[in-house]
Design an enzyme around this catalytic site. Sequence first.
Site, PDB file in Angstrom:
ATOM      1  N   GLY A 162       0.792  -1.220   0.000  1.00 18.75           N
ATOM      2  CA  GLY A 162       0.000   0.000   0.000  1.00 18.75           C
ATOM      3  C   GLY A 162       0.828   1.275   0.000  1.00 18.75           C
ATOM      4  O   GLY A 162       0.303   2.352  -0.210  1.00 18.75           O
TER       5      GLY A 162
ATOM      6  N   CYS B 248     -25.401 -12.751 -21.714  1.00 20.17           N
ATOM      7  CA  CYS B 248     -25.060 -14.055 -21.137  1.00 20.17           C
ATOM      8  C   CYS B 248     -25.842 -14.341 -19.871  1.00 20.17           C
ATOM      9  O   CYS B 248     -25.631 -15.357 -19.230  1.00 20.17           O
ATOM     10  CB  CYS B 248     -23.560 -14.155 -20.883  1.00 20.17           C
ATOM     11  SG  CYS B 248     -23.027 -13.249 -19.413  1.00 20.17           S
TER      12      CYS B 248
ATOM     13  N   CYS C 117     -18.018 -12.930 -20.380  1.00 21.99           N
ATOM     14  CA  CYS C 117     -19.294 -12.976 -21.091  1.00 21.99           C
ATOM     15  C   CYS C 117     -19.220 -13.982 -22.242  1.00 21.99           C
ATOM     16  O   CYS C 117     -20.117 -14.818 -22.404  1.00 21.99           O
ATOM     17  CB  CYS C 117     -19.620 -11.580 -21.614  1.00 21.99           C
ATOM     18  SG  CYS C 117     -21.319 -11.374 -22.157  1.00 21.99           S
TER      19      CYS C 117
ATOM     20  N   CYS D 164     -22.237  -7.367 -19.946  1.00 24.50           N
ATOM     21  CA  CYS D 164     -21.033  -7.568 -19.144  1.00 24.50           C
ATOM     22  C   CYS D 164     -19.946  -6.577 -19.546  1.00 24.50           C
ATOM     23  O   CYS D 164     -19.672  -6.384 -20.730  1.00 24.50           O
ATOM     24  CB  CYS D 164     -20.466  -8.969 -19.362  1.00 24.50           C
ATOM     25  SG  CYS D 164     -21.286 -10.229 -18.413  1.00 24.50           S
TER      26      CYS D 164
ATOM     27  N   CYS E 141     -26.961  -9.639 -17.288  1.00 22.29           N
ATOM     28  CA  CYS E 141     -26.383  -9.280 -18.575  1.00 22.29           C
ATOM     29  C   CYS E 141     -27.339  -9.694 -19.696  1.00 22.29           C
ATOM     30  O   CYS E 141     -27.852 -10.817 -19.697  1.00 22.29           O
ATOM     31  CB  CYS E 141     -25.035  -9.985 -18.745  1.00 22.29           C
ATOM     32  SG  CYS E 141     -24.371  -9.879 -20.423  1.00 22.29           S
TER      33      CYS E 141
END
Lengths: 359, 293, 192
Positions: free
Chosen positions: B32, B244, B272, B266, B241
């Site tokens: 970080g 899909c 997808c 997607c 979606c």
Amino acid sequence: MYVAVKGGEAAIANAHALLADRRRGDRSLPALGIGQIIEQLGLAVDRAMAEGSLYDRELAALAIIQARGDLIEAIFLVRAFRTTLPRFGYSRPIDTGRMLIERRVSATFKDLPGGQVLGPTFDYTHRLLDPEIASGDDVPAPATRDTVPENAPRVTDLLAHEGLIEPDNPLDNAEDTVGDLTREPLQYPLDRDLRLQALARGDEGFLLALGYSTQRGYARSHPFVGEIRIGEVEVEFDVPELGFAVSLGRIRVTECQMVNQFKGSAKVPPQFTRGYGLVFGQSERKAMSMSLCDRALRARELGEDISAPAQDEEFVISHLDNVQATGFVEHLKLPHYVDFQAELDLVRKMRAEQQEAAE
Amino acid sequence: MSAAPSYNFAYLDEQTKRMIRRAILKAIAIPGYQVPFASREMPMPYGWGTGGVQVTAAIIGANDVLKVIDQGADDTTNAVSIRAFFAKVARVQTTTHTHAASIIQTRHRIPEKPLHAGQVLVYQVPIPEPLRFLEPRETETRKMHALEEYGLMHVKLYEDIARHGHIATTFAYPVKIEGRYVMDPSPTPKFDNPKMHMSPALQLFGAGREMRIYALPPFTEVVSLDFEDHPFEIQHFDQPCALCAATGVYLDEVILDDQGGHMFVCSDTDNCEERRAQGHRGALAGHRLEAGR
Amino acid sequence: MRDGQWRDLYDLSEAERRLLMRTDWGFVHQNPADGLRMSVSAGANVGERLMAVGGRHYGQIRATATDWLGRVEISADRIDDQPRSFSGGMRQRLQIARNLVTGPRLVFMDEPTGGLDVSVQARLLDLLRGLVGELGLSAIVVTHDLAVARLLSHRMVVMKDGRVIESGLTDRVLDDPREPYTQLLVSSILQV
């Protein structure tokens, strides 16, 4: 009905082919040669070298052609190429006191050792468009001087004899090494060496505007052009195996020494201070702007109030690089639809909530 | 001018790669923390992924398989361009399949499919400093990180709730790493934040223009900032979606006409396509989808 | 320090000093704009110190902020307004609330009534005196206004050229000044 967006590869290839076509333009006209650019657009080449921080006229000229004359794009091309060059070492500091002078003017002394040399300048030309250039005029050969030019010491060295101007700080100590902003990350606050490096490759327009702002009262520094000199200097490289320096060749540079008022402080008597500018090639505008900015950015060191943009080191240095700036501004045209989708949802949600509250 | 320029493997010279690798190692050692590095000019503009490209160039080897996505998709122009760059200068194999890639360079998304150990996810980061828009000065933000002074970050979240009733940050949602550094996850939607937490893959973040590299080693704790009584939430979509029928994935809105007609598909195109290949069909599927013109 | 240790302030690291600045110390600037975040709401201004020391419950932070706004006589419905829209006296009271919310033990006030007109000054002084007594905190007030000093302080030091030249109970110093400079100060104000 719905056709997913595809075919990015083909689209890119087509776009680039079209770009190449536009760059070449009308095929019935002769193509530009690198030599023509170097010879006839020399100042553009100088700028591409200076801000590209790579002294190579041919590469810079190639970049200018490839960029269709867009200088920031050309600078970018030069910089990207520079990245790939391995580093063999550092040359010795160039000695501008030993410059082969083409132009040298001082605004502080009417006459001085070495004299004033106007050289190839736009100054005092009347800015009238000249149709003869368009018709491919014959340019007569320039006058040349016969005498060997006398030694031309730097104006700041002349002033230094009396202690009227702050001394150059020579790198006496072994620990006083000069930084390299292309090799180490910049960490604020910066020392003057790194600041000058950043200014030297900074955008001419940005520095011009900032330098101008100091003249208009935003960190006024009462500047005088101590001296501007343009000419070729020798670049020497210490070869440890040989034990002496060898010459690598000559480069043309523009140097500006700005002399500025300084009231003095409790510890230092009143004396003139310096702002310094050094640029590859011939570019007085850039060298002068750079020296104004350099002087403004020394506010902290000289104990002056920091009140104007030109004195704000983080602001100036973080934003002067046109390759960085153009990239980030232009990246806004990249797709952001994922983030935009998230914001779209949020705005819809907040509108719905507001409507609910209103009902 | 010397002869036609010839480039080193993966464009950067070895000196530069070593410098970047040192920065990456330091970043992994301090999860970080933003490690400054001497970013180079790359042949693509700043803001277009130069940080990610430098990180990828420094870690890529001849046997790597590279996937590049932008907005979750393999076929967006910038992803195509970066993939082509590495195919050219490193001659590595490329793929669009998440599971097949050893290095995935991304802009703005994390793939839907969970990453596995041994994979490296390289993020392109525009502004690495999560505190930047609260405090513009680098000298000050560095101090705030050093002293762990993150109160200001919560001030922003507080203001969101006071004004909107909920936290109104939807992407680049700040996270805290192992209880220490507050980090910008790059402008991924907050939907993707939970995927960073305890990921078995190595996550590297490169910010070229801002000259910073940071990292999350595998299995790092990543916590999205929030309040106890206003916990972090990810986006939810009302519909699956349209192609899909996937749910629980991030969707892009596609405008179909000028009458306000739209559909959601997607954002992760690989996921997808794979689902459709497996026979999943959304409401608007069945049309000519495997497009390409 | 809170752990019972005596420490030399000049030996503290910046981290420790900054921690003190948001816990045990308060600093009230003469110009409230220097001590407030002008572009975040009054509530967030008060809540910032709570969040800086780990407060993570929005409801509680807001409740505490509301309570403190009440104590400095700012109406609760101004909690989401920015200090830009506040008068000078309100800003100064908000700044005081922002400083006192974490229960500091020492508050430093630099001419707290400096820019305010007289009626507003009186109200602010009243408020300060109440809070200091109620919370049992120590306050160091820097002022040129001897009336303010007399009203607020128990002890007084007189400084000249950066040195303390006289100190003592406020009444003693003002009624029986010993140093010529103090005498000059005291004699040069109008009797109130």
